[in-house]
Design an enzyme around this catalytic site. Structure first.
Site, mmCIF file in Angstrom:
data_model
loop_
_atom_site.group_PDB
_atom_site.id
_atom_site.type_symbol
_atom_site.label_atom_id
_atom_site.label_comp_id
_atom_site.label_asym_id
_atom_site.label_seq_id
_atom_site.Cartn_x
_atom_site.Cartn_y
_atom_site.Cartn_z
ATOM 1 N N SER A 76 6.148 26.500 73.052
ATOM 2 C CA SER A 76 5.609 26.336 74.394
ATOM 3 C C SER A 76 6.727 26.571 75.388
ATOM 4 O O SER A 76 7.680 27.278 75.115
ATOM 5 C CB SER A 76 4.992 24.934 74.525
ATOM 6 O OG SER A 76 4.328 24.785 75.749
ATOM 7 N N CYS A 77 6.633 25.934 76.538
ATOM 8 C CA CYS A 77 7.532 26.263 77.642
ATOM 9 C C CYS A 77 8.867 25.533 77.551
ATOM 10 O O CYS A 77 9.116 24.725 76.673
ATOM 11 C CB CYS A 77 6.849 25.908 78.959
ATOM 12 S SG CYS A 77 6.680 24.129 79.203
ATOM 13 N N GLU A 78 9.713 25.841 78.523
ATOM 14 C CA GLU A 78 11.046 25.239 78.597
ATOM 15 C C GLU A 78 10.987 23.723 78.624
ATOM 16 O O GLU A 78 11.822 23.044 78.019
ATOM 17 C CB GLU A 78 11.752 25.763 79.845
ATOM 18 C CG GLU A 78 13.097 25.133 80.126
ATOM 19 C CD GLU A 78 13.678 25.624 81.433
ATOM 20 O OE1 GLU A 78 14.271 24.793 82.138
ATOM 21 O OE2 GLU A 78 13.532 26.822 81.759
#
Length: 545
Positions: A336-338
């Protein structure tokens, strides 16, 4: 399992001869199909089951896990359930019109035949499907995850549950709801969807749409957030993530990812040590996590962050147990994202501290152990608060909600394991009022619950076993005496009071409650005794700001 009978035959009398004549075409075709078996196929077992199903007029036919490369063309006409999962099938024959449930997961199907008009359940995940035929109006559940599907046909009004994770969908189907009372849950995670049709708002507010890990445009995200934040919004709950859906799945060797965190003069020695761990479970994903961690806002903006990670990696190299735990925690962090990477880093630091406490780092520093326990307690409460917040949001990235409470309250609640910055706080849905309420709730629950929580905390028990062996043994003896003498009667009294005597499930639940109450009482007494002695000696305090 039915017996294997390659020469399945019927008794020779006039009644059975009539039946045999009726089934002759089936039997002849199946016997011919069996003789064409490829090495490793269990067609003899399949034919035995086919004949048994036909003769017994069974409505279920199970041919799963037989390594079949094909099925015979003429399946029993009366079946309502067909299970051919976990084979090597590249296509399916014409399906009986009576069929209601089709299970053909984990094969090599590139297409499906015309689906029966009464079909209710279609389970074809883990295949090579590129498209789907028209879906019957009767369909209730469908799992097409892990295929290569680019677009979907029209969805039946009756469809309640759809799982289409990990395909190549570029758009969602049109949603039409009207007054339809069906509660739906649809999963479109990890596709290539860049925009959301307005028709998604036609769904009822009890419905859920999952679209995490898709390359949604910033315009689409902003529009959806604006719509779902409206006071008069009555559409579905939408789960998304601040991901572009295109994370790089490549990874470099573990030793290379680790040494990048160390100064040049140490890299050779570090590389040699970590080469030995490259085949451990989750080593590849841990390598990817380290590379993603280096690109977070904390890594870029926090002084001493690189040195902190290097020191942590040194501890991992020295402990197989801690390394195994940490590899597992980081296993899904890069999907997923940072901010998911940042939340995972928080969890890894918690894992380290709890491990160190269990191994004896704080045996002679009760004040530090209390501070650590207090932080773990506060984080647990924040997780409860975040979980409740998620339920109130209509457009939600769960990762952002959980991280928002930890990051934004890190200073006020003295959370040493929490990163101080996050990238996407603006889409978390967590407001300033939420944060004020959360802080007050944490402090209130800490005042009322922390002592009981700490008395049951695993690392504290490990410390007591090592440093207060006699007191621990006495507490254990007291616990088992209470369980032996009082436990049965207390459970019986609880069941009688609730009118559930004789209910096995209720008895298990009541037993667990009595056990917890017993442990709570005894371990709380032991904890109060030990803390009173230790804190009076070094001037520490149980209460904390």
């Amino acid at each position: 399992m039915l017996p294997i009978n390659n020469n399945f035959s019927l008794p020779q009398n006039s009644f059975y001869n009539t039946i045999s004549g009726t089934y002759a075409d089936y039997f002849s075709a199946w016997d011919k199909w069996e003789k064409q078996a490829l090495p490793g196929e269990e067609r003899d077992e399949a034919v035995s089951r086919l004949k048994e199903c036909l003769i017994n007029n069974s409505d279920e036919l199970r041919l799963d896990r037989l390594n079949l490369s094909s099925l015979p063309d003429n399946l029993p006409a009366q079946i309502t359930l067909l299970n051919v999962s976990y084979n090597q099938l590249t296509n399916l024959p014409e399906l009986p019109v009576t069929l209601k449930k089709l299970y053909s997961a984990s094969n090599k199907l590139s297409e499906l035949p015309v689906l029966p008009p009464a079909l209710e359940s279609l389970q074809v995940q883990h295949n090579e499907l590129e498209n789907l035929p028209a879906l019957p109006d009767s369909l209730l559940t469908m799992n097409i995850s892990y295929n290569e599907i680019v677009s979907l046909p029209s969805l039946p009004q009756a469809l309640k549950n759809l799982r289409a994770t990990r395909n190549f969908l570029t758009e969602l189907p049109a949603f039409s709801e009207g007054n339809n009372p069906v509660v739906r849950e649809y999963f479109f995670d990890r596709n290539q969807i860049s925009h959301i049709p307005e028709s998604i708002l036609n769904l009822r507010n009890e419905c859920s749409i999952h679209i995490s890990d898709n390359p949604l445009s910033s315009h689409a995200l902003q529009a959806l957030q604006r719509l779902t934040s409206s006071p008069d919004y009555h559409g579905p709950r939408i789960y998304f993530s601040m991901s572009d859906g295109q994370q790089n799945t490549l990874h470099r060797p573990l030793a290379d990812a680790v040494t990048a965190w160390f100064p040049e003069n140490k890299q050779s020695d570090v590389s040699q040590i970590w080469h030995a761990f490259e085949h451990e479970e989750h080593a590849n994903t841990f390598s990817a996590f380290l590379d993603r961690l280096s690109d977070t806002v904390s890594a870029r903006n926090t002084s001493g962050f690189r040195e902190q990670v290097a020191a942590w990696l040194e501890k991992l190299s020295a402990s197989a147990e801690l390394r195994q735990q940490s590899f597992a925690v980081a296993a899904d962090a890069t999907e997923s994202c940072e901010d998911r990477v940042a939340l995972t880093w928080n969890n890894l630091r918690k894992t380290l501290l709890v491990h160190q406490a269990s191994e004896g780092l704080f045996d002679n520093d009760t004040g530090a152990l209390l501070s650590l326990g207090r932080e773990m307690f506060r984080l647990e409460i924040l997780e409860d608060i975040a979980r409740d917040k998620v339920r109130t949001l209509h457009f939600v990235d769960e990762i952002e909600v959980y991280l928002a409470f930890q990051t934004m309250l890190a200073e006020k609640l003295q959370l040493s394991t929490a990163v101080k910055e996050m990238r996407f706080y603006g889409v978390s849905g967590v407001t300033a009022n939420d944060l004020r309420t959360a802080e007050a709730m944490v402090r209130s629950r800490e005042e009322n619950e922390f002592k009981d929580w700490f008395s049951l905390w695993g690392p504290w028990h490990a410390v007591l076993k090592r440093t207060e062996a006699d007191r621990w043994a006495q507490a254990e003896e007291q616990k088992y005496e209470m369980l032996e003498n009082e436990y049965p009667q207390r459970v019986a009294d609880r069941l009688k009071a609730s009118g559930l005597s004789g209910d096995a499930d209720a008895e298990r639940e009541a037993g667990a409650q009595v056990m917890r109450e017993t442990e709570q009482l005894i371990y709380r007494q032991l904890t109060d005794e030990v803390l009173a002695l230790r804190l009076s000696e070094n001037g520490s305090q149980l209460h904390h700001s």
